[in-house]
Design an enzyme around this catalytic site. Structure first.
Site, mmCIF file in Angstrom:
data_model
loop_
_atom_site.group_PDB
_atom_site.id
_atom_site.type_symbol
_atom_site.label_atom_id
_atom_site.label_comp_id
_atom_site.label_asym_id
_atom_site.label_seq_id
_atom_site.Cartn_x
_atom_site.Cartn_y
_atom_site.Cartn_z
ATOM 1 N N ALA A 77 12.968 -1.919 -2.570
ATOM 2 C CA ALA A 77 11.478 -1.850 -2.949
ATOM 3 C C ALA A 77 10.532 -2.761 -1.741
ATOM 4 O O ALA A 77 11.014 -3.441 -1.251
ATOM 5 C CB ALA A 77 11.514 -2.943 -4.346
ATOM 6 N N GLU A 110 20.935 6.060 -8.300
ATOM 7 C CA GLU A 110 20.217 6.518 -9.399
ATOM 8 C C GLU A 110 18.876 6.397 -9.079
ATOM 9 O O GLU A 110 18.453 5.479 -8.646
ATOM 10 C CB GLU A 110 20.662 6.127 -10.646
ATOM 11 C CG GLU A 110 21.973 6.736 -11.001
ATOM 12 C CD GLU A 110 23.048 5.527 -11.018
ATOM 13 O OE1 GLU A 110 22.570 4.545 -10.609
ATOM 14 O OE2 GLU A 110 24.489 5.640 -11.359
ATOM 15 N N ASN A 115 10.195 9.473 -10.264
ATOM 16 C CA ASN A 115 9.825 8.581 -8.783
ATOM 17 C C ASN A 115 9.932 9.557 -7.692
ATOM 18 O O ASN A 115 10.805 9.541 -6.796
ATOM 19 C CB ASN A 115 10.768 7.474 -8.830
ATOM 20 C CG ASN A 115 10.600 6.577 -7.930
ATOM 21 O OD1 ASN A 115 9.440 6.597 -7.137
ATOM 22 N ND2 ASN A 115 10.844 5.352 -7.979
ATOM 23 N N TYR A 122 14.513 9.174 -0.027
ATOM 24 C CA TYR A 122 15.910 9.454 -0.036
ATOM 25 C C TYR A 122 16.142 10.826 0.601
ATOM 26 O O TYR A 122 17.085 10.913 1.373
ATOM 27 C CB TYR A 122 16.576 9.165 -1.339
ATOM 28 C CG TYR A 122 16.533 7.871 -1.719
ATOM 29 C CD1 TYR A 122 16.951 6.835 -1.039
ATOM 30 C CD2 TYR A 122 16.104 7.429 -2.980
ATOM 31 C CE1 TYR A 122 16.988 5.640 -1.481
ATOM 32 C CE2 TYR A 122 16.110 6.321 -3.420
ATOM 33 C CZ TYR A 122 16.605 5.329 -2.699
ATOM 34 O OH TYR A 122 16.497 3.757 -3.133
HETATM 35 C C1 LIG Z 1 9.747 4.185 -2.858
HETATM 36 C C2 LIG Z 1 9.514 2.989 -1.801
HETATM 37 C C3 LIG Z 1 10.392 2.086 -1.496
HETATM 38 C C4 LIG Z 1 8.728 3.797 -0.418
HETATM 39 O O1 LIG Z 1 8.403 2.682 0.434
HETATM 40 P P1 LIG Z 1 7.434 2.740 1.779
HETATM 41 O O2 LIG Z 1 7.617 1.485 2.553
HETATM 42 O O3 LIG Z 1 5.960 2.611 0.996
HETATM 43 O O4 LIG Z 1 8.080 3.911 2.306
HETATM 44 P P2 LIG Z 1 7.785 4.448 3.963
HETATM 45 O O5 LIG Z 1 6.423 3.911 4.293
HETATM 46 O O6 LIG Z 1 9.128 4.030 4.499
HETATM 47 O O7 LIG Z 1 7.778 5.888 3.692
HETATM 48 C C5 LIG Z 1 9.046 6.775 3.962
HETATM 49 C C6 LIG Z 1 9.080 8.007 3.116
HETATM 50 O O8 LIG Z 1 8.975 7.674 1.651
HETATM 51 C C7 LIG Z 1 8.289 8.906 1.168
HETATM 52 N N1 LIG Z 1 7.224 8.321 0.305
HETATM 53 C C8 LIG Z 1 6.951 6.783 0.457
HETATM 54 N N2 LIG Z 1 5.785 6.987 -0.546
HETATM 55 C C9 LIG Z 1 5.340 7.914 -1.129
HETATM 56 C C10 LIG Z 1 4.495 8.355 -1.807
HETATM 57 N N3 LIG Z 1 3.560 7.647 -2.234
HETATM 58 N N4 LIG Z 1 4.578 9.712 -2.262
HETATM 59 C C11 LIG Z 1 5.557 10.565 -1.816
HETATM 60 N N5 LIG Z 1 6.190 10.119 -0.867
HETATM 61 C C12 LIG Z 1 6.172 9.084 -0.781
HETATM 62 C C13 LIG Z 1 7.643 9.727 2.155
HETATM 63 O O9 LIG Z 1 8.762 10.510 2.100
HETATM 64 C C14 LIG Z 1 7.973 8.968 3.442
HETATM 65 O O10 LIG Z 1 7.692 9.630 4.574
HETATM 66 P P3 LIG Z 1 6.356 9.870 5.291
HETATM 67 O O11 LIG Z 1 5.767 8.784 5.660
HETATM 68 O O12 LIG Z 1 7.089 10.613 6.478
HETATM 69 O O13 LIG Z 1 5.550 10.700 4.186
HETATM 70 C C15 LIG Z 1 7.960 2.001 -2.518
HETATM 71 O O14 LIG Z 1 7.007 3.123 -2.890
HETATM 72 C C16 LIG Z 1 8.391 1.339 -3.636
HETATM 73 O O15 LIG Z 1 8.932 0.138 -3.442
HETATM 74 N N6 LIG Z 1 8.445 1.927 -4.797
HETATM 75 C C17 LIG Z 1 8.654 1.287 -5.946
HETATM 76 C C18 LIG Z 1 10.049 0.935 -6.055
HETATM 77 C C19 LIG Z 1 11.236 1.926 -6.152
HETATM 78 O O16 LIG Z 1 10.650 2.985 -6.907
HETATM 79 N N7 LIG Z 1 12.351 1.860 -5.470
HETATM 80 C C20 LIG Z 1 13.292 3.216 -5.609
HETATM 81 C C21 LIG Z 1 14.134 2.733 -6.740
HETATM 82 S S1 LIG Z 1 15.734 3.808 -6.731
#
Ligand SMILES: CC(C)(COP(=O)(O)OP(=O)(O)OC[C@H]1O[C@@H](n2cnc3c(N)ncnc32)[C@H](O)[C@@H]1OP(=O)(O)O)[C@@H](O)C(=O)NCCC(=O)NCCS
Length: 151
Positions: A77, A110, A115, A122
């Site tokens: 997160a 999971e 999402n 991943y």
């Molecule tokens: C998922 C999450 C952890 C990504 O964190 P982040 O620091 O923004 O991710 P990054 O900047 O490192 O992005 C890495 C990749 O994630 C994917 N990604 C991240 N945000 C995205 C979005 N809003 N839509 C689509 N792809 C996304 C992309 O593949 C991205 O690669 P790119 O920048 O080359 O397109 C964040 O959105 C989050 O905390 N979400 C809520 C918690 C959650 O759902 N956790 C997973 C539980 S299993």
């Protein structure tokens, strides 16, 4: 420690940072967030947690548990104000590096099927969709996609 150009730092989470990690999880995942005690107890047992900092500020965390040669990602997160800056990617790299160091056979997790952000993250790191758990999540009820990275 992994450091990248935009002052993004990732290192092992300290026990006193468990509350910060839990707070960001709650903001990001609501009732699915782990408590600070849960995170601390997991790290004390068989868990590995990493913390990400941007410009010195705590922005997120990721963790996994190791059971024999199997790894299970608990959560990843990033604070909503600091997303799309590469923090989750650096956290994922740290988790995968540690899993390889521990000679795990795979990392699995999971994720809610809706999402898209997490699924895309991943997939970027080589995880594949290997199955589904029907109605795994509540509030709202939703299937989980099982994603696995084999080493
Ligand atoms: C998922 C999450 C952890 C990504 O964190 P982040 O620091 O923004 O991710 P990054 O900047 O490192 O992005 C890495 C990749 O994630 C994917 N990604 C991240 N945000 C995205 C979005 N809003 N839509 C689509 N792809 C996304 C992309 O593949 C991205 O690669 P790119 O920048 O080359 O397109 C964040 O959105 C989050 O905390 N979400 C809520 C918690 C959650 O759902 N956790 C997973 C539980 S299993």
């Amino acid at each position: 420690m992994i450091e990248s150009e935009n002052s993004l730092t990732v290192r092992a989470l300290l026990p006193e940072e468990a509350q910060l990690a839990s707070d960001v999880e709650r903001l990001s995942l609501g009732h699915e967030a782990w408590t600070a005690d849960g995170i601390r107890e997991t790290v004390a047992r068989n868990g590995y947690y990493y913390a990400a900092f941007l410009g010195g500020a705590f922005v997120g965390s990721a963790g996994f548990t190791a059971v024999l040669d199997e790894g299970y990602i608990t959560n990843i997160a990033v604070h909503p104000d600091f997303r799309r800056m590469g923090a989750a990617s650096e956290l994922a790299k740290a988790v995968i590096e540690k899993a390889k160091e521990l000679k795990l056979s795979f990392l699995s997790l999971e994720v809610r099927e809706s999402n898209a952000a997490a699924i895309s993250l991943y997939e970027k790191f080589g995880f594949s969709n290997v199955g589904r758990r029907k109605n795994f999540y509540s509030e709202p009820t939703e299937d989980a996609v099982i994603m696995t990275l084999n080493f």
